[in-house]
Design a protein around this motif. Structure first.
Motif, PDB file in Angstrom:
ATOM      1  N   HIS A  51       0.791  -0.854  -0.535  1.00  0.00           N
ATOM      2  CA  HIS A  51      -0.088   0.495  -0.065  1.00  0.00           C
ATOM      3  C   HIS A  51       0.525   1.429   0.178  1.00  0.00           C
ATOM      4  CE1 HIS A  51      -3.160   2.599   0.610  1.00  0.00           C
ATOM      5  NE2 HIS A  51      -2.715   3.188   2.244  1.00  0.00           N
ATOM      6  N   SER A  52       1.960   1.763   0.767  1.00  0.00           N
ATOM      7  CA  SER A  52       2.885   2.568   0.837  1.00  0.00           C
ATOM      8  C   SER A  52       3.588   3.012  -0.253  1.00  0.00           C
ATOM      9  CB  SER A  52       3.611   2.827   2.081  1.00  0.00           C
ATOM     10  OG  SER A  52       4.444   1.559   1.674  1.00  0.00           O
ATOM     11  N   HIS A  53       3.572   1.968  -0.645  1.00  0.00           N
ATOM     12  CA  HIS A  53       4.615   1.786  -2.271  1.00  0.00           C
ATOM     13  C   HIS A  53       4.140   1.822  -3.737  1.00  0.00           C
ATOM     14  CE1 HIS A  53       7.487   0.394  -0.243  1.00  0.00           C
ATOM     15  NE2 HIS A  53       9.001   0.071  -1.210  1.00  0.00           N
ATOM     16  N   ALA A  54       2.749   1.937  -3.821  1.00  0.00           N
ATOM     17  CA  ALA A  54       1.387   2.337  -4.696  1.00  0.00           C
ATOM     18  C   ALA A  54       2.035   3.647  -4.546  1.00  0.00           C
ATOM     19  CB  ALA A  54       0.635   1.810  -4.373  1.00  0.00           C
ATOM     20  N   GLY A  55       1.233   4.192  -2.905  1.00  0.00           N
ATOM     21  CA  GLY A  55       1.371   5.797  -2.923  1.00  0.00           C
ATOM     22  C   GLY A  55       2.566   6.354  -3.172  1.00  0.00           C
ATOM     23  N   VAL A  56       2.838   5.667  -2.539  1.00  0.00           N
ATOM     24  CA  VAL A  56       4.776   7.327  -3.212  1.00  0.00           C
ATOM     25  C   VAL A  56       4.725   6.870  -4.424  1.00  0.00           C
ATOM     26  CG1 VAL A  56       7.164   7.416  -2.879  1.00  0.00           C
ATOM     27  CG2 VAL A  56       5.563   6.418  -0.652  1.00  0.00           C
ATOM     28  N   PHE A  57       4.617   5.991  -5.068  1.00  0.00           N
ATOM     29  CA  PHE A  57       5.103   5.791  -6.696  1.00  0.00           C
ATOM     30  C   PHE A  57       4.249   6.166  -7.795  1.00  0.00           C
ATOM     31  CE2 PHE A  57       8.243   3.049  -5.101  1.00  0.00           C
ATOM     32  CZ  PHE A  57       9.347   2.046  -6.246  1.00  0.00           C
ATOM     33  N   THR A  58       3.068   5.892  -7.004  1.00  0.00           N
ATOM     34  CA  THR A  58       2.016   7.211  -7.558  1.00  0.00           C
ATOM     35  C   THR A  58       1.949   7.947  -7.707  1.00  0.00           C
ATOM     36  OG1 THR A  58       0.523   5.504  -7.281  1.00  0.00           O
ATOM     37  CG2 THR A  58      -0.385   6.990  -8.433  1.00  0.00           C
ATOM     38  N   ILE A  59       2.327   9.394  -6.608  1.00  0.00           N
ATOM     39  CA  ILE A  59       2.671  10.375  -6.651  1.00  0.00           C
ATOM     40  C   ILE A  59       4.623  10.782  -7.292  1.00  0.00           C
ATOM     41  CG2 ILE A  59       4.002  12.282  -4.812  1.00  0.00           C
ATOM     42  CD1 ILE A  59       2.414  10.743  -2.836  1.00  0.00           C
ATOM     43  N   ILE A  60       5.611  10.268  -7.421  1.00  0.00           N
ATOM     44  CA  ILE A  60       6.662   9.747  -8.298  1.00  0.00           C
ATOM     45  C   ILE A  60       6.385   9.560  -9.504  1.00  0.00           C
ATOM     46  CG2 ILE A  60       8.304   8.877  -8.880  1.00  0.00           C
ATOM     47  CD1 ILE A  60       8.896   7.964  -6.155  1.00  0.00           C
ATOM     48  N   ALA A  61       5.204   9.312 -10.062  1.00  0.00           N
ATOM     49  CA  ALA A  61       5.002   9.239 -11.234  1.00  0.00           C
ATOM     50  C   ALA A  61       4.203  10.179 -12.164  1.00  0.00           C
ATOM     51  CB  ALA A  61       3.970   7.694 -11.560  1.00  0.00           C
ATOM     52  N   LEU A  62       3.045  10.967 -11.407  1.00  0.00           N
ATOM     53  CA  LEU A  62       2.437  12.472 -11.170  1.00  0.00           C
ATOM     54  C   LEU A  62       3.414  13.482 -11.310  1.00  0.00           C
ATOM     55  CD1 LEU A  62      -0.390  13.337 -11.227  1.00  0.00           C
ATOM     56  CD2 LEU A  62      -0.423  14.134  -8.723  1.00  0.00           C
ATOM     57  N   ILE A  63       3.781  13.537 -10.942  1.00  0.00           N
ATOM     58  CA  ILE A  63       4.976  14.330 -10.746  1.00  0.00           C
ATOM     59  C   ILE A  63       5.663  14.605 -12.039  1.00  0.00           C
ATOM     60  CG2 ILE A  63       7.064  15.852  -9.849  1.00  0.00           C
ATOM     61  CD1 ILE A  63       6.169  14.808  -7.183  1.00  0.00           C
ATOM     62  N   CYS A  64       6.538  13.238 -11.997  1.00  0.00           N
ATOM     63  CA  CYS A  64       6.986  12.933 -12.989  1.00  0.00           C
ATOM     64  C   CYS A  64       6.639  13.469 -14.861  1.00  0.00           C
ATOM     65  CB  CYS A  64       8.155  11.701 -13.515  1.00  0.00           C
ATOM     66  SG  CYS A  64       9.291  11.084 -12.525  1.00  0.00           S
ATOM     67  N   GLN A  65       5.126  13.057 -15.170  1.00  0.00           N
ATOM     68  CA  GLN A  65       4.372  13.939 -16.229  1.00  0.00           C
ATOM     69  C   GLN A  65       5.268  14.854 -16.445  1.00  0.00           C
ATOM     70  OE1 GLN A  65       3.082  10.831 -17.983  1.00  0.00           O
ATOM     71  NE2 GLN A  65       3.224   9.553 -16.129  1.00  0.00           N
ATOM     72  N   LEU A  66       4.893  15.574 -15.901  1.00  0.00           N
ATOM     73  CA  LEU A  66       5.327  17.343 -16.029  1.00  0.00           C
ATOM     74  C   LEU A  66       7.049  17.345 -16.062  1.00  0.00           C
ATOM     75  CD1 LEU A  66       4.029  19.061 -12.666  1.00  0.00           C
ATOM     76  CD2 LEU A  66       3.066  18.816 -14.606  1.00  0.00           C
ATOM     77  N   LEU A  67       7.503  16.716 -15.827  1.00  0.00           N
ATOM     78  CA  LEU A  67       9.475  16.217 -15.749  1.00  0.00           C
ATOM     79  C   LEU A  67       9.157  15.398 -16.595  1.00  0.00           C
ATOM     80  CD1 LEU A  67      10.749  15.737 -12.902  1.00  0.00           C
ATOM     81  CD2 LEU A  67      10.201  17.934 -13.757  1.00  0.00           C
ATOM     82  N   ILE A  68       9.002  14.893 -17.447  1.00  0.00           N
ATOM     83  CA  ILE A  68       8.583  14.359 -18.994  1.00  0.00           C
ATOM     84  C   ILE A  68       8.401  15.787 -20.592  1.00  0.00           C
ATOM     85  CG2 ILE A  68       7.483  12.658 -20.595  1.00  0.00           C
ATOM     86  CD1 ILE A  68       7.985  10.591 -18.899  1.00  0.00           C
ATOM     87  N   ASP A  69       7.639  16.547 -19.960  1.00  0.00           N
ATOM     88  CA  ASP A  69       7.494  17.199 -20.757  1.00  0.00           C
ATOM     89  C   ASP A  69       8.938  18.400 -21.474  1.00  0.00           C
ATOM     90  OD1 ASP A  69       4.918  16.668 -21.332  1.00  0.00           O
ATOM     91  OD2 ASP A  69       4.210  18.158 -20.311  1.00  0.00           O
ATOM     92  N   HIS A  70       9.745  18.463 -20.199  1.00  0.00           N
ATOM     93  CA  HIS A  70      11.245  19.571 -20.211  1.00  0.00           C
ATOM     94  C   HIS A  70      12.289  18.238 -20.522  1.00  0.00           C
ATOM     95  CE1 HIS A  70       8.705  22.650 -19.339  1.00  0.00           C
ATOM     96  NE2 HIS A  70       8.316  22.101 -18.003  1.00  0.00           N
ATOM     97  N   ALA A  71      12.045  16.571 -20.952  1.00  0.00           N
ATOM     98  CA  ALA A  71      13.283  16.010 -21.123  1.00  0.00           C
ATOM     99  C   ALA A  71      14.189  16.118 -22.014  1.00  0.00           C
ATOM    100  CB  ALA A  71      12.868  14.876 -20.395  1.00  0.00           C
TER     101      ALA A  71
END
Length: 137
Positions: A51-71
């Motif tokens: 449960h905790s890994h799902a939450g953390v990795f999902t938040i990371i995935a959400l943040i990285c969606q924005l960063l991918i635009d700038h890569a």
């Protein structure tokens, strides 16, 4: 924010309620509401970790969606990263949950190998995204 980032962010937003439901289930179990389940201490730890890994990795995935635009990556690599980040969240939690399933289980089964797959995937995505961000600064 690109339309691809908006699409993936919207999909991720629909994933969050499943994580919330899992947290609600774990809280109710810890309160003694599901005594008939008789989970072993090992299973309880694995389910909490999933449960905790799902939450953390999902938040990371959400943040990285924005960063991918700038890569500055081509569309195919961008989609690999977009999908890879959220897939790692699903795969790692599946590894914890399925790896502990079964009555009276006190150690992992073969499904726990999904945890290693997810770690490899998220690490590949993180390093690739970092390289893209450094190269496109």
């Amino acid at each position: 924010m690109s339309s691809d980032a908006k699409l993936m962010s919207a999909i991720i937003m629909f994933i969050f309620p499943t994580i919330e439901f899992g947290g609600h289930f774990l809280l109710r179990y810890m309160q003694g509401k599901y005594k008939h389940l008789q989970l072993t201490p090992f299973q309880q730890r694995m389910f909490k970790s999933g449960h905790s890994h799902a939450g953390v990795f999902t938040i990371i995935a959400l943040i990285c969606q924005l960063l991918i635009d700038h890569a500055g990556y081509a569309e195919s690599m961008s989609w690999f990263l977009r999908i890879g980040f959220i897939a790692s969240a699903v795969i790692i939690s599946a590894g914890f949950f399925f790896g502990a399933m079964g009555p009276g289980r006190t150690n992992t089964n073969k499904w726990a190998s999904l945890i290693i797959v997810a770690i490899f995937l998220v690490t590949t995505c993180m390093i690739s995204l970092g390289i893209g961000l450094l190269a496109n600064r």
